[in-house]
Design a protein around this motif. Structure first.
Motif, PDB file in Angstrom:
ATOM      1  N   PHE A 136     -81.140  10.709  96.238  1.00 52.38           N
ATOM      2  CA  PHE A 136     -81.568  12.015  96.714  1.00 52.38           C
ATOM      3  C   PHE A 136     -80.871  13.032  95.826  1.00 52.38           C
ATOM      4  O   PHE A 136     -79.888  12.704  95.175  1.00 52.38           O
ATOM      5  N   GLY A 151     -78.470  14.991  94.164  1.00 52.32           N
ATOM      6  CA  GLY A 151     -77.025  15.083  94.260  1.00 52.32           C
ATOM      7  C   GLY A 151     -76.341  13.906  94.906  1.00 52.32           C
ATOM      8  O   GLY A 151     -75.128  13.915  95.069  1.00 52.32           O
ATOM      9  N   ILE A 152     -77.066  12.891  95.337  1.00 52.04           N
ATOM     10  CA  ILE A 152     -76.405  11.779  96.010  1.00 52.04           C
ATOM     11  C   ILE A 152     -77.182  10.488  95.781  1.00 52.04           C
ATOM     12  O   ILE A 152     -78.416  10.471  95.840  1.00 52.04           O
ATOM     13  N   ALA A 169     -77.921   7.474  97.554  1.00 53.44           N
ATOM     14  CA  ALA A 169     -77.800   6.959  98.916  1.00 53.44           C
ATOM     15  C   ALA A 169     -77.697   5.441  98.903  1.00 53.44           C
ATOM     16  O   ALA A 169     -76.992   4.846  99.705  1.00 53.44           O
ATOM     17  N   GLY A 219     -73.318   7.341 107.071  1.00 56.42           N
ATOM     18  CA  GLY A 219     -73.540   7.836 105.725  1.00 56.42           C
ATOM     19  C   GLY A 219     -73.321   6.788 104.646  1.00 56.42           C
ATOM     20  O   GLY A 219     -73.236   7.111 103.473  1.00 56.42           O
ATOM     21  N   ALA A 220     -73.236   5.508 105.035  1.00 60.61           N
ATOM     22  CA  ALA A 220     -73.027   4.467 104.024  1.00 60.61           C
ATOM     23  C   ALA A 220     -74.340   4.067 103.352  1.00 60.61           C
ATOM     24  O   ALA A 220     -74.328   3.386 102.336  1.00 60.61           O
ATOM     25  N   GLY A 221     -75.470   4.488 103.911  1.00 59.87           N
ATOM     26  CA  GLY A 221     -76.754   4.166 103.299  1.00 59.87           C
ATOM     27  C   GLY A 221     -77.576   3.134 104.050  1.00 59.87           C
ATOM     28  O   GLY A 221     -78.593   2.667 103.549  1.00 59.87           O
ATOM     29  N   SER A 245     -79.332   3.472 106.917  1.00 61.61           N
ATOM     30  CA  SER A 245     -80.623   3.995 107.365  1.00 61.61           C
ATOM     31  C   SER A 245     -81.569   4.181 106.193  1.00 61.61           C
ATOM     32  O   SER A 245     -82.766   3.909 106.301  1.00 61.61           O
ATOM     33  N   THR A 246     -81.027   4.616 105.061  1.00 56.37           N
ATOM     34  CA  THR A 246     -81.874   4.794 103.877  1.00 56.37           C
ATOM     35  C   THR A 246     -82.467   3.458 103.449  1.00 56.37           C
ATOM     36  O   THR A 246     -83.663   3.354 103.163  1.00 56.37           O
ATOM     37  N   SER A 251     -85.178   2.499 105.667  1.00 59.09           N
ATOM     38  CA  SER A 251     -86.348   3.350 105.451  1.00 59.09           C
ATOM     39  C   SER A 251     -87.114   2.895 104.216  1.00 59.09           C
ATOM     40  O   SER A 251     -88.340   3.005 104.161  1.00 59.09           O
ATOM     41  N   ASP A 256     -82.409  -0.453 114.765  1.00 55.28           N
ATOM     42  CA  ASP A 256     -81.538   0.593 114.217  1.00 55.28           C
ATOM     43  C   ASP A 256     -80.579   1.085 115.295  1.00 55.28           C
ATOM     44  O   ASP A 256     -80.975   1.806 116.209  1.00 55.28           O
ATOM     45  N   LYS A 258     -70.353   3.676 101.205  1.00 55.16           N
ATOM     46  CA  LYS A 258     -70.680   4.828 100.358  1.00 55.16           C
ATOM     47  C   LYS A 258     -71.847   4.533  99.428  1.00 55.16           C
ATOM     48  O   LYS A 258     -71.805   4.817  98.233  1.00 55.16           O
ATOM     49  N   SER A 302     -71.333  16.138 109.225  1.00 58.33           N
ATOM     50  CA  SER A 302     -71.592  14.836 109.821  1.00 58.33           C
ATOM     51  C   SER A 302     -70.965  14.789 111.215  1.00 58.33           C
ATOM     52  O   SER A 302     -70.032  15.532 111.515  1.00 58.33           O
TER      53      SER A 302
END
Lengths: 516, 415
Positions: A18, A20-21, A23, A44-46, A48-49, A52, A169, A219, A409
């Motif tokens: 994404f 700047g990041i 994921a 925020g470790a990735g 869910s991404t 998805s 999830d 991360k 967060s």
């Protein structure tokens, strides 16, 4: 890489960026047929991404997805459904005013001449619900059934579509301990019947109990995949956080001092039924101890805390804080008498989400002479105070004091509240589910802060639904069942099982229990 | 310690730009209507269209037609002064809506508060004989009375919201019409109906009949021949006062906290009910002040038979506030802009075959666009980002990864 039919789904070297990041950065996940595979990582470790991507909601920049060894392209949730991949979202996607059956067949209805044919569908759903032990009332409306039953509806929805790969999830976030227990059993049944399950979670207990293998992300990067049988909670949390984590709170013997809070015969009316939600509750919390009110959600804890902090009125009883009768005092008067409050719902009560972090940091203190001068806010003081708290309590945010709270967060929002409440340095800290929804790193931090406050001579009143938290953190446990305190336990002398019996109402101490 | 954000990246800059873009598109829409009207009407042609378009954009500096019959432009003290005079009530009703919005309330009750203010002001200004009480004192009392009446009229829906949880929009619609009827009734039974100038019916005496009028404060020297008076300065003063209250004081902090999250405000010990009532009362006082300053001018007449209509000045506070993104200081400028459109409309009517209704088209387009101002802001944000060098994203790992739920909803909505 040669074809490997051992795996039903393979996600190989997935990278998703994404702005700047990164994921997901070169993540590989291989799911065997009939296994329960946990996906573990902090917020925020990735995780869910990655899911998805599998569900077709995002397209990865690099990497490949294979089903039964064959490369596939998943460009939309429809493609995923065609490949028999189904997902139970954390927040259910059900139509509230439809019946359970209508929700299950929605989008996959049989029709004849434009008319719905529900008979066959009902038979199929009934058979599935029998086969996997998924008990639901097919004719009840979704808005009328429990969260647990709603979740079973979601699972039946996947099964009705003959899905082979089931993604859960964070399914336990919304469930009571009993419902979690049932869900674990259901997942095991599903796996035994040959379904392959991906289980996203950051709760180590559940992962240890139910999964066969675990893939850990940190991360956005792949840390590793291990067999659950050959690992420990400690190892998993180290993989997840990247350093050893203290799962059991390290604390010395409590040295209780003077009584800080005394509650006598407190009753609070219920908003949903005619009876009292809290009935004749009495106890004392002393300086230098952590008193925990344990219980299953909905047994009057919320109402009790609201009456204690002044958000709602009590119908009877007396509350004494630091020698002052605060039974009828206003919220601010209670707070000034010496009560900090880490609220249950951080979005509803804890923060003004559209305010900046610094504005939220002074939410309880903006009127103190340190922060205002004749009604004018001293912005310099507010800024430096916020910066001090951010530094001291390691609250991370995009733009420091001027970050809008909404963009932070969940873990850091909670840290901000904890920082604000602890730093007021008041004799009583009321902490209601202070670690709900947080990952182990943040939990460890908040627990250590509460223990530090206890050691500094504060009385801490902890209200928690998590058995681990109750057992680990408290010096004294009061069990609340149907609005009453049914037992007072010493965490060093009791077991989780005994505590569970009290919480479920199967066991209770005599009414003549002394309010210590 | 604190780095200065480049001008183009500042939130405020983007807000201003977004509003300016809305205004430009609105004006262009007005120009387009003029052009289309000219193409399909035989009595009009491209030359008249060009005149109309120039007046839309430059009406405020129009000086009429020169000897050759061409439009002439230049500083026109009369139109400029009139613009300031008409801006006065608009700025205040704009403030009324903006202040309420800042505290999470949609004040659609500005027309009713404006009427309440009108009634109180006129009664005080005309009923207290200046032979007994000095005129300046009557003027002050009339202004304060108008503000108080507006405050009361705002506080009623505020109380309904605070204590009975009735949506303030519904309550405001009710109080608007109650005010309209009460006003008509009050003047109908009064002896303030203008019987001296008998050419018009259903008008009230000008306050100058009682010798009460807003001092000019030398503004008439700056803009000779116009209606301007000291009221505009009071409006600007009130706007600055609102800005200070809402950005600098603990009182404003309480009101804003309550508006943004009533539960959290209550949790922090802020009296949520009191805050809601006070927010609406302050909003009402602003509308009341707008009415007071308009009718205390001494040269304005009030048409008292209002029971079938609500004052447009009240409703126009909504676009004034929206266009200003509810910033009290910006309201000063958007209020002036709206009154400038008014003037441009008059110039169109006076100098060309087009009429003032073109300005209604412009205002409505701008109102539509102001609802999109957030989109325009985001778009501007995107532009600024692409232009600038990639920012080193130190917070990358801390950013919450977009939840699949959100994405799923987006997709579903897109279908």
């Amino acid at each position: 890489m040669e074809q490997n039919p051992e795996y039903v789904i393979e996600m190989l070297h997935i990278t998703k960026e994404f702005p700047g990041i990164k994921a997901n950065d070169d993540i590989t996940l291989q799911l065997r047929k009939g296994e329960i595979h946990a996906l573990l990582g902090e917020n925020g470790a990735g995780k869910s991404t990655l899911m998805s991507v599998l569900f077709g909601l995002y397209q990865p920049e690099q990497g490949e997805i294979r089903k039964n060894g064959q490369p596939v392209k998943i460009e939309s949730p429809n493609d995923a459904t065609a490949l028999h991949i189904g997902m139970v979202h954390q927040h259910f996607k059900l139509v509230d005013v439809f019946t359970v059956l209508d929700n299950i067949i929605l989008g996959a209805e049989d029709t004849k001449m434009g008319f719905l044919q529900k008979k066959d569908a009902r038979k199929k759903v009934e058979a599935l619900s029998e086969q996997y032990g998924l008990h639901v009332n097919l004719d009840a409306k979704v808005e009328d059934i429990t969260v647990g039953m709603q979740q079973r509806t979601e699972i039946l929805k996947m099964l009705y579509r003959d899905n082979e790969i089931l993604i859960f999830d964070e399914p336990t976030a919304v469930l009571t301990p009993q419902e979690i227990e049932e869900l674990m059993q259901i997942m095991k049944n599903l796996a035994a019947e040959g379904k392959s399950i991906l289980f996203i979670s950051h709760k180590l207990n559940e992962i240890m109990e139910v999964s066969d293998r675990v893939t850990v992300l940190r991360k956005g990067k792949y840390v590793g995949t291990i067999d659950t049988a050959g690992t420990t909670k400690e190892e998993l949390s180290r993989m997840m956080v990247g350093r050893p984590v203290q799962l059991v709170v390290d604390k010395d013997e409590a040295k209780p001092g003077e009584a800080v809070l005394t509650v006598e015969g407190l009753s609070v009316p219920s908003k949903v039924h005619k009876n009292d939600a809290v009935k004749n509750v009495s106890f004392t919390a002393r300086a230098g101890e952590i008193v925990c009110i344990a219980g299953i959600d909905g047994n009057g804890q919320t109402e009790f805390v609201q009456a204690l902090t002044g958000l709602e009125k009590a119908s009877a009883g007396k509350i004494t804080l630091c020698g002052h009768d605060i039974s009828h005092a206003s919220i601010r008067a209670r707070s000034q008498t010496g009560m900090s409050h880490i609220p249950e719902d951080r979005h509803k009560h804890g923060l003004v989400l559209d305010f900046t972090l610094e504005q939220n940091m002074v939410l309880q203190r903006y009127y103190e002479s340190q922060f205002q001068n004749h009604g004018f806010i001293r912005f310099g003081e507010v800024r430096s105070y916020a910066e001090k708290l951010i530094e001291q309590y390691d609250v991370r945010s995009g733009q420091g004091p001027v970050t809008v709270a909404r963009s932070m967060s969940g873990g850091n929002q909670q840290k901000a509240i904890v920082a604000r409440e602890i730093d007021r340095d008041l004799p009583l800290i009321v902490a209601v589910q202070p670690t709900r929804g947080l990952d182990v790193g943040a939990i460890e931090y908040i627990h250590s802060q509460l223990v530090a406050q206890r050691d500094a001579g504060k009385a801490v009143l902890l209200v928690s639904l998590e058995l681990d938290e109750v057992m680990n953190l408290s010096d004294r446990i009061l069990v609340m069942y149907e609005g009453e305190i049914v037992g007072e336990l010493d965490p060093k002398k009791t077991t989780v099982e005994e505590l569970g019996l009290y919480m479920a109402g199967a066991k209770r101490q005599g009414k003549e229990r002394e309010s210590a | 310690m604190k780095e200065k954000t480049p001008l183009m990246k500042r939130d405020g800059t983007r807000s201003v730009l977004a509003s300016l873009i809305s205004i430009l598109i609105g004006l262009a829409a007005g120009a387009l209507v003029v052009l289309l009207a000219s193409l399909f009407n035989k009595s009009l042609n491209l030359k008249t269209a060009w005149e109309g378009i120039r007046l839309i954009f430059l009406g405020i500096v129009s000086t009429g037609r020169d000897a050759a019959g061409e439009l002439s432009f230049g500083f026109n003290p009369v139109t400029f002064g009139n613009m300031l005079f008409r801006a006065t009530p608009l700025i205040l009703t704009g403030l009324s809506v903006a202040v309420a919005y800042k505290t999470g309330l949609f004040n659609i009750g500005a027309p009713g508060q404006y009427l309440a203010g009108t009634t109180a002001t006129l009664f005080i200004a005309l009923e207290i004989p200046t032979t007994v009480v000095p005129a300046w004192l009557v003027w002050v009392l009339a202004l304060l009375g108008g503000m108080a009446a507006g405050a009361l009229w705002g506080a009623i829906p505020g109380m309904m919201k605070a204590f009975l949880n009735i949506n303030e929009v519904l309550a405001c619609i009710m109080t608007n019409w109650i005010a309209a009827n009460l006003t008509t009734w009050a003047f109908d039974v009064s002896n303030l109906k203008n019987t001296v100038e008998n050419t018009k019916t259903a008008y009230i005496y000008k306050t100058s009949f009682n010798g009460v009028q807003t001092p000019k404060l030398f503004l008439d020297k700056l803009f000779p021949g116009s209606q301007v008076n000291g009221g505009i300065l009071i409006a600007i003063l009130l706007a600055v006062l609102m800005y200070i209250i809402f950005t600098k004081t603990t009182f404003g902090y309480e009101l804003k906290a309550c508006g943004a999250n009533r539960h959290a405000a209550k949790y922090a010990g802020i009296k949520d009910r009191r805050s809601i009532v006070l927010s609406m009362a302050i909003a009402g006082a602003m509308s009341g002040a707008g009415a007071a300053l308009y009718y205390l001018a001494g040269n304005t007449e009030f048409y008292w038979s209002t029971y079938q209509s609500l004052p447009a000045t009240g409703f126009n506070g909504i676009p004034v506030a929206l266009l200003a993104v509810c910033n009290p200081i910006a309201v000063i400028f958007t209020g002036m802009f709206m009154s400038m459109l008014d003037i441009a409309g008059q110039q169109l009517t006076a100098l060309t075959a087009y009429n003032e209704y073109i300005t209604d088209v412009i205002i409505s387009v701008i109102v539509y666009l102001s609802a999109f101002s957030l989109v325009i802001k985001l778009w501007l944000g995107g532009k600024a980002k692409k232009k600038g060098p990639a920012e080193p994203d130190a917070n990358a790992e801390k950013q919450p990864v977009p939840a699949p739920d959100a994405a799923a909803e987006g997709k579903e909505a897109g279908k």
